[in-house]
Design a protein around this motif. Sequence first.
Motif, short mmCIF file in Angstrom:
data_model
loop_
_atom_site.label_atom_id
_atom_site.label_comp_id
_atom_site.label_asym_id
_atom_site.label_seq_id
_atom_site.Cartn_x
_atom_site.Cartn_y
_atom_site.Cartn_z
N THR A 146 65.52 14.14 108.23
CA THR A 146 64.19 14.13 108.84
C THR A 146 63.78 12.72 109.23
O THR A 146 64.42 11.74 108.82
CB THR A 146 63.11 14.66 107.87
OG1 THR A 146 62.94 13.69 106.82
CG2 THR A 146 63.48 15.99 107.27
N SER A 147 62.70 12.64 109.98
CA SER A 147 62.17 11.33 110.37
C SER A 147 60.99 10.96 109.48
O SER A 147 60.06 10.31 109.92
CB SER A 147 61.73 11.37 111.83
OG SER A 147 60.73 12.38 111.98
N GLN A 148 61.06 11.38 108.21
CA GLN A 148 59.92 11.22 107.32
C GLN A 148 59.57 9.77 107.04
O GLN A 148 60.44 8.93 106.82
CB GLN A 148 60.25 11.90 106.00
CG GLN A 148 59.05 12.15 105.14
CD GLN A 148 59.40 13.16 104.07
OE1 GLN A 148 60.50 13.19 103.56
NE2 GLN A 148 58.44 14.00 103.75
N GLN A 187 65.80 15.23 103.16
CA GLN A 187 65.00 14.12 103.70
C GLN A 187 65.81 13.28 104.69
O GLN A 187 65.28 12.81 105.69
CB GLN A 187 64.53 13.21 102.57
CG GLN A 187 63.24 13.65 101.92
CD GLN A 187 62.78 12.65 100.87
OE1 GLN A 187 63.59 12.09 100.13
NE2 GLN A 187 61.49 12.41 100.81
N GLY A 243 63.07 8.96 105.32
CA GLY A 243 64.18 9.73 105.86
C GLY A 243 65.41 8.85 106.04
O GLY A 243 66.50 9.19 105.56
N SER A 258 56.78 14.03 110.44
CA SER A 258 58.07 14.30 109.83
C SER A 258 58.68 15.53 110.50
O SER A 258 58.09 16.60 110.50
CB SER A 258 57.89 14.56 108.34
OG SER A 258 59.06 15.10 107.82
N GLU A 259 59.84 15.35 111.10
CA GLU A 259 60.50 16.51 111.67
C GLU A 259 62.01 16.41 111.48
O GLU A 259 62.54 15.31 111.25
CB GLU A 259 60.16 16.65 113.15
CG GLU A 259 60.38 15.38 113.94
CD GLU A 259 59.86 15.53 115.36
OE1 GLU A 259 60.68 15.78 116.25
OE2 GLU A 259 58.64 15.41 115.55
N LEU A 260 62.66 17.56 111.56
CA LEU A 260 64.12 17.57 111.41
C LEU A 260 64.75 16.91 112.63
O LEU A 260 64.44 17.25 113.76
CB LEU A 260 64.61 19.02 111.30
CG LEU A 260 64.65 19.60 109.89
CD1 LEU A 260 65.01 21.07 109.96
CD2 LEU A 260 65.68 18.85 109.05
#
Lengths: 299, 315
Positions: free
Chosen positions: B63-65, B60, B285, B72-74
């Motif tokens: 990521t930009s969660q 997490q 994140g 949400s992406e890496l």
Amino acid sequence: MTQTLTPPASSDTPPRIISARPRRKPFRPSSVVAVVILAVLAIIWLLPFAWAFVTSLKSETDAGAVPVTWFPEGGFSFDAYTKVLTEGNIPQWAFNSILTSVVITVITVVISALAGYAFSRIDFTGKKVLFFVIIASIIVPPQMLIVPLFYQMLAFDMIDTYWGIILPQIIAPAMVFILKKFFDQVPIELEEAARVDGASRLRVFTQIVLPLSRPILAAVSIFVFIAAWNNFLWPFIVVNDSSLMTLPVGLQTIESAFGVQYAQNMASAILAALPLIIVFLFFQRQIIKGVATTGFGGQ
Amino acid sequence: MTTAAQLNRRTAALDGLAKPAKTPLSSKRRDSLHGWAFAAPFVIAFLLFLIWPVIFGFYQSLTSQSITGANSELIGFANYAEAFGDVEMWRSLGNTLWFTVLSTIPLVVVALVLALLVNLGLPGQWLWRLSFFMPFLLASTVVSLFWVWMYNPQLGLINDILSTFGLPAVDWLQDQNTAMIAIVIATVWWTAGFNFLLYLAALQNIPEQQYEAAALDGAGKWRQLFSITIPNLAPTTILILILQVLASLKVFDQIYQMTAGGPGGSTRSIVEYVYETGFTAYRLGYASAVAYVFFALIIIVSLIQLRISARKGAS
């Protein structure tokens, strides 16, 4: 890593136990000074309790009156308690606390004892690596897991459920370690004899080992129970529904619920404090022993 | 495996002992099965609720969660880069270290003094132990309710006592100069009883003969305290220090409850910062990245402690 967290009190040496009464030394005049210092310190320590208790017996008007006084004009009454018990959620929170703490304690003790026994007595593939990982995990602070655990509970649909409160609290690697160390000291001859007679491992464990382990099981149970009863952060994260809150989490919300009702706030605090204080008064010896034997590993 | 089995069979044959039913291999396999069966309930819970969150939390943190799960992406180590440039992160880290320094010293010294006094064997043992240990049994919320009330600027007992000595009222929890100290005082009151019990247990394990020998040599009570009692307590002191520092670094409850990190973020701890970025700002994140910075701090402190205690052990 393990060294840092390895409790000597629970390792090779038998657990240190505080006797009910320490050695009596002859009473000297200089002890009078010590008694006075000790009494002053004890009064300081009891002051917050006393002040909260006196406040809880006042009327709201007296509790909010300046100047501060120990003897309110309106006298003392239990009004704040009746109000809190009938109007608030305290009975429900107390029930939630008892339920979750008992279930956490039972599950934790059972699974930790089984695992501790396996590590102590049975040779199985991967045992050393597994034990190392479990001991190393003692270093992981539970506080750092709130975000991923919350996400996990969301996925399991366990937000606002009892299981959501309970499950993340059942892992106590330190208790596995303490129990393993205890089982290591239990003489193996009895078990071997029973095994030769054809008893299964589970029977040996439940009928020979567990009865011999009552004191350490009590100590571990007490420790796990107190920790679960007082845990704030995790139940605070996982529960939003007031009717599912535990006492510590529910109490956090009363200030907004009752507003500046000082007497009621203190009555709630006293009510929340009472169960463990009563338990302590009854089981003082066991609790002190439990803290002394498991304390180092339990933190 | 085969050679061992063969060897075993050969020795068994040599001894003339017939053990046909159980070959060493099968009993070993059975042990393995039993061992895993006993450990399984714990291991499953351990993997689910400890190992997995540790791994997932790290993922997490890359990521930009957010809490909605949308967008949400890496993003690689961008969260960590942001954390290292985040003034508020450093400030809460600093507050945490400051709290640890301020709380650890009294939590060791006060506990030691209490234990030494109680161990004199004065009458009323249970009462002393009850007084000093009882606060430890309270939930943080109860402690916070008690002390917020004690610190109340107009109605609190502390300012009332100060005023009888002609001292001015202090807004304990709202003043940047006093808020942290006020929290430390409440914390010492709450948890000193635990260290007190550990010291008490250690004190009762010091052999009486050492004191008798010292008395024969003409050593007074104070001399005995510093040349027998304190040195004998050294292992306990080291352990209490180790545990106390780690416990203080994890502070959250009482700070959040008494000041919510205020005034002006002056008491916000690193755990509270994790909580707030995760559950108030909804940046899961980034909160995970801050949690890993916190974890790194815990590991570094543990390694330092390990080195120090190993050196102490060697000497």
